[in-house]
Design a protein around this motif. Structure first.
Motif, PDB file in Angstrom:
ATOM      1  N   ARG A  29       3.736  -7.328  -6.040  1.00 42.93           N
ATOM      2  CA  ARG A  29       2.684  -6.320  -6.147  1.00 42.93           C
ATOM      3  C   ARG A  29       3.329  -4.966  -6.369  1.00 42.93           C
ATOM      4  NH1 ARG A  29      -2.468  -6.075  -5.889  1.00 42.93           N
ATOM      5  NH2 ARG A  29      -3.627  -4.263  -5.160  1.00 42.93           N
ATOM      6  N   ILE A  30       2.837  -4.251  -7.371  1.00 43.55           N
ATOM      7  CA  ILE A  30       3.301  -2.899  -7.662  1.00 43.55           C
ATOM      8  C   ILE A  30       2.218  -1.930  -7.214  1.00 43.55           C
ATOM      9  CG2 ILE A  30       3.875  -1.273  -9.505  1.00 43.55           C
ATOM     10  CD1 ILE A  30       5.151  -3.571 -11.016  1.00 43.55           C
ATOM     11  N   ALA A  38       7.162   5.057   5.273  1.00 40.38           N
ATOM     12  CA  ALA A  38       8.487   5.519   5.708  1.00 40.38           C
ATOM     13  C   ALA A  38       9.318   4.381   6.292  1.00 40.38           C
ATOM     14  CB  ALA A  38       8.334   6.661   6.717  1.00 40.38           C
ATOM     15  N   GLU A  39       8.753   3.599   7.200  1.00 42.04           N
ATOM     16  CA  GLU A  39       9.519   2.518   7.825  1.00 42.04           C
ATOM     17  C   GLU A  39       9.879   1.445   6.803  1.00 42.04           C
ATOM     18  OE1 GLU A  39       7.674   0.917  11.275  1.00 42.04           O
ATOM     19  OE2 GLU A  39       7.502   2.851  12.308  1.00 42.04           O
ATOM     20  N   ARG A  40       8.977   1.126   5.919  1.00 41.52           N
ATOM     21  CA  ARG A  40       9.283   0.129   4.887  1.00 41.52           C
ATOM     22  C   ARG A  40      10.440   0.609   4.013  1.00 41.52           C
ATOM     23  NH1 ARG A  40       3.644   0.242   4.757  1.00 41.52           N
ATOM     24  NH2 ARG A  40       2.623  -1.670   5.468  1.00 41.52           N
ATOM     25  N   LEU A  41      10.414   1.896   3.658  1.00 36.01           N
ATOM     26  CA  LEU A  41      11.463   2.431   2.807  1.00 36.01           C
ATOM     27  C   LEU A  41      12.826   2.355   3.499  1.00 36.01           C
ATOM     28  CD1 LEU A  41      12.180   3.908   0.151  1.00 36.01           C
ATOM     29  CD2 LEU A  41      11.823   6.057   1.374  1.00 36.01           C
ATOM     30  N   VAL A  42      12.872   2.724   4.766  1.00 34.57           N
ATOM     31  CA  VAL A  42      14.138   2.669   5.503  1.00 34.57           C
ATOM     32  C   VAL A  42      14.638   1.232   5.601  1.00 34.57           C
ATOM     33  CG1 VAL A  42      15.213   3.057   7.758  1.00 34.57           C
ATOM     34  CG2 VAL A  42      13.678   4.782   6.789  1.00 34.57           C
ATOM     35  N   GLY A  89       4.464  -7.761   1.650  1.00 33.97           N
ATOM     36  CA  GLY A  89       4.220  -6.451   2.223  1.00 33.97           C
ATOM     37  C   GLY A  89       5.453  -5.578   2.331  1.00 33.97           C
ATOM     38  N   GLU A  90       6.644  -6.104   2.022  1.00 32.01           N
ATOM     39  CA  GLU A  90       7.884  -5.354   2.125  1.00 32.01           C
ATOM     40  C   GLU A  90       8.396  -4.955   0.755  1.00 32.01           C
ATOM     41  OE1 GLU A  90       9.028  -4.366   5.040  1.00 32.01           O
ATOM     42  OE2 GLU A  90       7.325  -5.413   5.965  1.00 32.01           O
ATOM     43  N   PHE A  91       9.076  -3.801   0.702  1.00 31.75           N
ATOM     44  CA  PHE A  91       9.618  -3.311  -0.557  1.00 31.75           C
ATOM     45  C   PHE A  91      10.760  -4.216  -1.030  1.00 31.75           C
ATOM     46  CE2 PHE A  91       8.599   1.537  -0.159  1.00 31.75           C
ATOM     47  CZ  PHE A  91       7.257   1.214  -0.021  1.00 31.75           C
ATOM     48  N   ILE A  92      10.773  -4.504  -2.333  1.00 33.70           N
ATOM     49  CA  ILE A  92      11.935  -5.150  -2.938  1.00 33.70           C
ATOM     50  C   ILE A  92      12.543  -4.272  -4.026  1.00 33.70           C
ATOM     51  CG2 ILE A  92      11.080  -7.480  -2.452  1.00 33.70           C
ATOM     52  CD1 ILE A  92      10.399  -7.711  -5.457  1.00 33.70           C
ATOM     53  N   ALA A  93      11.814  -3.224  -4.459  1.00 35.54           N
ATOM     54  CA  ALA A  93      12.333  -2.307  -5.472  1.00 35.54           C
ATOM     55  C   ALA A  93      11.467  -1.058  -5.481  1.00 35.54           C
ATOM     56  CB  ALA A  93      12.337  -2.959  -6.849  1.00 35.54           C
ATOM     57  N   THR A  94      12.051   0.048  -5.928  1.00 37.60           N
ATOM     58  CA  THR A  94      11.303   1.298  -6.063  1.00 37.60           C
ATOM     59  C   THR A  94      11.688   1.980  -7.368  1.00 37.60           C
ATOM     60  OG1 THR A  94      12.992   2.629  -4.938  1.00 37.60           O
ATOM     61  CG2 THR A  94      11.255   1.668  -3.559  1.00 37.60           C
ATOM     62  N   VAL A  95      10.774   2.820  -7.856  1.00 35.03           N
ATOM     63  CA  VAL A  95      11.043   3.670  -9.002  1.00 35.03           C
ATOM     64  C   VAL A  95      10.286   4.978  -8.777  1.00 35.03           C
ATOM     65  CG1 VAL A  95       9.094   2.739 -10.347  1.00 35.03           C
ATOM     66  CG2 VAL A  95      10.989   3.863 -11.532  1.00 35.03           C
ATOM     67  N   ARG A  96      10.854   6.087  -9.223  1.00 30.89           N
ATOM     68  CA  ARG A  96      10.155   7.355  -9.103  1.00 30.89           C
ATOM     69  C   ARG A  96      10.492   8.216 -10.303  1.00 30.89           C
ATOM     70  NH1 ARG A  96      10.214  10.570  -4.920  1.00 30.89           N
ATOM     71  NH2 ARG A  96      10.520  12.537  -6.008  1.00 30.89           N
ATOM     72  N   TYR A  97       9.558   9.114 -10.602  1.00 27.85           N
ATOM     73  CA  TYR A  97       9.878  10.133 -11.598  1.00 27.85           C
ATOM     74  C   TYR A  97       9.547  11.502 -11.028  1.00 27.85           C
ATOM     75  CZ  TYR A  97       4.988  10.934 -13.222  1.00 27.85           C
ATOM     76  OH  TYR A  97       3.659  11.283 -13.313  1.00 27.85           O
ATOM     77  N   ARG A 329      -0.675 -14.008  -3.308  1.00 24.79           N
ATOM     78  CA  ARG A 329       0.152 -13.134  -4.146  1.00 24.79           C
ATOM     79  C   ARG A 329       1.067 -12.245  -3.310  1.00 24.79           C
ATOM     80  NH1 ARG A 329      -4.097 -11.109  -8.837  1.00 24.79           N
ATOM     81  NH2 ARG A 329      -4.267 -13.100  -9.947  1.00 24.79           N
ATOM     82  N   SER A 330       0.632 -11.906  -2.110  1.00 23.48           N
ATOM     83  CA  SER A 330       1.487 -11.071  -1.263  1.00 23.48           C
ATOM     84  C   SER A 330       2.789 -11.786  -0.926  1.00 23.48           C
ATOM     85  CB  SER A 330       0.752 -10.684   0.025  1.00 23.48           C
ATOM     86  OG  SER A 330       0.637 -11.786   0.904  1.00 23.48           O
TER      87      SER A 330
END
Length: 955
Positions: A29-30, A38-42, A89-97, A329-330
């Motif tokens: 899921r994107i 915050a906690e997921r990112l850490v 529900g947990e991050f596996i990748a990130t992207v930002r601009y 899907r989650s």
């Protein structure tokens, strides 16, 4: 003045959320990153290797500071945007601009460049996560007015460089300060779209392949006693000889129970202790969530949910179904079902029967998809009766997740499938279906029967767009995509049997031979009805022997003036007048021998009361013996009653050699109990073969001068900004004329004439002769009611005509009269384009008035249309002879008409905000044409699911 970081945050953009299929067939899921992450990112960052962190920050960066966490979780969703890919529900990748100015400093609009950066967890690298994120962040950026991305990548970070370079965007590369600097133009290109769709195909095909060829299967809900859905599926898996590991799961198993039907049995998936690829779920609907959680937490790859109690049972069931999809899907799992009948894969290395079908089909080269379990049962039975084998079978039930589009993606390059059969009750994403069907049909036949054609029903729980155009028009549009559209499941089997067993005909010329003159004449008439070109039937007489049939068939096949042969056969009549069944097996062998000796052309058999012949031909189509463990079936009157006969070897020169749609053993002859059924199947094969030849030269979309796409876009934006109605706005005549003019479509000016004096002034400005017309809705385009006066040469005639109109038809304020300059006489036509919710943008053409409005004589093409499309379009209407000099009239300028159609197609394709265009009448003269009336309607651009970044349907 505020800096970009001081800008207020915008509303959370939930339309950016999307489920995507990754390269390995799993899902993620994107979604936008929020302050709650915050906690997921850490946690995510802690699981990234030091090397990946170094590649991201160009320096050792073991942990994120509180300031970093705040910066990476606080976005305004305009100048600063972050997206995350999540599984469970947990991050596996990130992207930002971050939007930047020409100096590379933080900026706001109108700056149109942004710096972009990715970070993918090492365990998920190689799954295509970054490529999917790039598609989505690029779409977000375009929405926010950003046209270019800049990225800095260390030279050693080859994987990230490849993500950018393989995306297909126009780009520039440079090497600065020890880093590779990339600049990507975010405007989609033909290559970027091709890359996106190729990735979509591979990912979705892989997701289906994981379901159809699992290495292990767990049947959850297998009862402790024989019977019941779960225990039946378990038994069918074993009887089919499934080659993988099989497990039974039932939470009510007693402690002492360790097996069911000889299969290891457990209380939960967690207890199995070994990988499970596929779970077949057959538990009550209220227990499914805990089963899905158990499967997801132990890395099950996919689910076949047989359980009922979902959207087919009302609002509560619909909510339960949507939650099922979200939950599965989650965890990255895909679902067939719920309320499914099951799946079958006959490949020798798999032999999977995870369905309620007690006897799986024999292996074959045909794939079958149905949205209905009952229809699936009927089709499996019909194909089995006629000896046809299948490569795979999917009955998707409510098709809450996996749909016919996904299965098409799989069958497109499946080496075991040569023919695709689909039973559909709705098409959830028509634009995507048409695209996939066209691509698949270019390499293998796609045959579709659609139920619920008139009720407009949709699969339970689905908000499927309902088409507003007639069923016959939908059929015509699908045929343009190469789809063979049939009306009944019987015709589906008839066509599939022919296409799977015979070569495609080279043309419509048909030879007919047999031992019944009457049956031959019926076949001849059926050929004429279907638009084929039959030769006079050859009557072999009722005394004909199998050898006579063989000789006659071989002669017909060698005849260069013949493209296909229909053999008719009735029982032999003895000297005492008693009907004799004859030796059907001998005749079948004679026919097969004739086809082996002659060039490869389709051969069909029409028989009357010759069950032995049909059985012998059906037995020959069985390409493999029953799977190990399958129970033998007692022969019946319509079942194969003899062992499969060996197929004839292909000729040394290649004649009769297997080709698309034929198995390795050679071509197989289908038999039909009625001439009409056989000929209808043959006619579909002829039309499909013609389409296959035509797509070798599909035409092109010409580039015309004088098109102001940018100006048109600006005008549309202004018009929609002024419009108060969210449903859209109809442009004023002068605005419509201006917009069309930007695409080289000139509309003749029409001047209002509310009084006789105003009419005279208008005519003076336009120049005589003029036409005086009413524009009242009840009189518009109705010259038969007398609301039009033509060839008015001067003021006196104009005033007289004005008086006659107002005296006869009503007051000027009711009639809304207008004045228009006369144009060269010709044929009045009408050109329209509209966005149909069921099939997308459609270009329509017909003659003005009764032919199109009363008789429905209108031709349609999908947008964008090619030059070949529009040439065929104007020639396909029944009244087309009026354009080409009917009864001595002058032919009109069809080249100008074709150009007009192409310009309208281009306009609608370039600007999805244009939801309707009507040009009426378009007077086509021997030289040139004149557009006398035009309407244009605008609405906010629809969010078509077939354009933009890849995504699964949302619920």
């Amino acid at each position: 003045m505020r800096t970009p970081s001081d800008q207020p945050e915008h509303v959370y953009p939930d339309h950016w959320e999307a489920d995507v299929v990754l390269r390995d067939g799993g899902t993620a899921r994107i979604r936008p990153i929020t302050t709650d992450d915050a906690e997921r990112l850490v946690s995510f960052y802690e699981q990234v290797s030091d090397e990946s962190k170094y590649y991201r920050f160009f320096a050792p960066y073991p942990r994120l500071s509180a300031k970093d966490v705040h910066r990476f979780t606080h976005h305004d969703y305009v100048d600063r945007v972050g997206l995350a890919a999540t599984v469970g529900g947990e991050f596996i990748a990130t992207v930002r601009y971050d939007r930047i100015n020409a100096q590379g400093m933080p900026a706001s609009a109108p700056a149109d460049e942004a710096e972009v950066a990715f970070l993918v967890q090492d365990a998920h690298q190689g799954r295509g996560v970054a490529s999917a994120l790039l598609e989505h962040i690029a779409a977000v950026a375009r929405e926010r007015g950003i046209r270019r991305f800049a990225a800095e990548v260390l030279p050693a970070n080859n994987k990230m460089i490849k993500v950018f370079t393989d995306a297909g965007y126009t780009q520039k590369r440079s090497f600065e300060d020890g880093a590779v600097r990339l600049h990507l133009d975010l405007e989609p290109t033909d290559r970027s779209l091709a890359v996106q769709r190729a990735r979509e195909q591979r990912a979705e095909a892989r997701s289906v392949q994981r379901l159809l060829a699992p290495g292990s299967v767990a049947v959850i809900g297998a009862g402790r006693t024989p019977g019941g859905v779960g225990r039946t599926v378990l038994r069918n898996l074993l009887d089919a000889g499934y080659t993988g590991r099989t497990y039974a799961v039932n939470r009510a198993l007693p402690d002492a129970a360790t097996s069911l039907d000889g299969v290891p049995a457990f209380r939960s998936v967690a207890d199995i202790g070994e990988p499970v690829d596929l779970a077949v779920v057959a538990v009550p609907a209220e227990r499914v969530p805990e089963v899905v959680a158990d499967c997801g937490e132990h890395d099950v790859q996919g689910l076949v949910v047989l359980s009922a109690g979902y959207a087919e049972q009302g609002a509560e069931g619909r909510a339960r179904q949507r939650e099922l999809v979200r939950q599965a899907r989650s965890y990255g799992m895909r679902i067939i079902g719920p309320n499914a009948f099951g799946i079958i894969n006959t490949a020798p290395g798999v032999r999977l029967n995870a369905s309620l079908a007690p006897h799986p089909p024999v292996p074959g080269r045909t794939g079958l998809f149905t949205q209905s379990g009952a229809i699936g049962i009927a089709l499996l039975s019909g194909l089995h009766r006629r000896g046809a084998g299948l490569s795979s079978f999917v009955s998707a039930g409510n098709r809450a997740d996996v749909s016919g589009n996904d299965i098409l993606q799989y069958w497109y390059d499946d080496p075991d499938t040569d023919v695709v059969l689909l039973y559909l009750e709705s098409i959830g994403n028509p634009r995507k279906f048409t695209r996939l069907a066209r691509r698949t049909a270019a390499v293998k036949p796609v045959v579709v029967v659609k139920g619920a054609r008139h009720s407009g029903s949709a699969p339970p729980g689905h908000a499927v767009p309902v088409t507003r155009i007639p069923h016959t028009t939908v059929s015509a549009l699908l045929r343009q995509a190469g789809v063979i559209r049939v009306d009944t499941v019987t015709e589906l089997v008839d066509a599939g049997l022919l296409l799977a067993g015979q070569p495609l005909p080279a043309g419509p010329r048909v030879a007919i031979l047999g031992n019944s003159e009457s049956l031959g004449l019926l076949t001849y008439d059926a050929c004429l009805t279907e638009g084929l070109r039959p030769r006079r039937p050859r009557d072999l007489t009722t005394a004909a022997t199998p050898h006579d049939f063989r000789t006659a068939l071989a002669e017909a096949l060698r005849d260069d003036a013949c493209d296909a042969v229909v053999v008719t056969a009735i029982p032999w009549v003895g000297e005492n007048g008693v009907t004799e069944p004859g030796d059907g097996e001998d005749l079948a062998e004679a026919l097969r021998a004739a086809t082996a000796e002659a060039p490869a052309k389709p051969v069909l058999v029409v028989h009357v009361e010759m069950g032995a012949l049909a059985d012998a031909l059906a037995a020959a189509t069985s390409t493999a013996p029953p799977a190990p463990g399958a129970a033998p079936e007692a022969p019946g009157p319509e079942s194969p009653s003899s062992a499969p006969a060996p197929a004839p070897a292909p000729a040394a020169d290649g004649a009769g050699a297997p080709g698309p749609g034929a198995p390795e053993g050679g071509y197989r002859i289908p038999a039909y109990p009625a001439a009409e059924r056989a000929v209808r199947a043959l006619a579909e094969a002829v039309r499909y073969g013609q389409w296959r030849r035509q797509i070798a030269d599909p035409g092109r979309v010409p580039e015309y001068e004088g098109i102001d796409e940018t100006g048109a876009a600006a005008q549309i934006e202004r018009a929609l900004a002024r419009g108060a109605d969210e449903r859209g706005v109809t442009l004023a005549p002068e605005d419509a004329r201006e917009l069309l003019g930007r695409y080289g479509i000139a509309v003749r000016p029409t001047l209002p004439a509310p009084t006789p004096d105003e009419a005279v002034r208008a005519a003076a400005g336009l120049g005589y002769p003029v036409a005086l017309k009413t524009t009242a809705p009840h009189l518009r385009h109705r010259p038969d009611l007398g609301g039009v006066r033509l060839d008015l040469a001067g003021e006196e005639q104009l005033r007289t005509a004005y008086a006659e109109l107002t005296e006869t038809l009503g007051k000027p304020e009711e009639l809304r009269p207008v004045v228009q300059a006369m144009v060269p006489r010709g044929v009045d036509t009408v050109v329209r384009a509209a966005i149909d919710p069921g099939v997308g943008a459609v270009l329509s053409f017909g003659l003005a008035g009764a032919p199109s409005e009363l008789l429905g004589d209108t031709a349609h093409r999908l947008v964008p249309a090619t030059d070949r499309d529009v040439a065929e379009q104007i020639r396909s209407i029944r009244t087309a002879p009026l354009l080409f000099g009917w009864r001595g009239s002058a032919p009109v300028d069809t080249a100008a008409l074709e150009e007009l159609l192409l310009r309208v197609s281009r306009l609608v394709d370039d600007h999805p905000e244009i939801v309707a265009v009507g040009l009426e009448p378009v007077v086509v003269a021997p030289r040139g044409l004149s557009v006398l009336g035009a309407t244009v309607r605008l609405a906010p651009a629809p969010a078509w699911t077939d354009v933009g970044p890849r995504r699964l349907p949302s619920y």
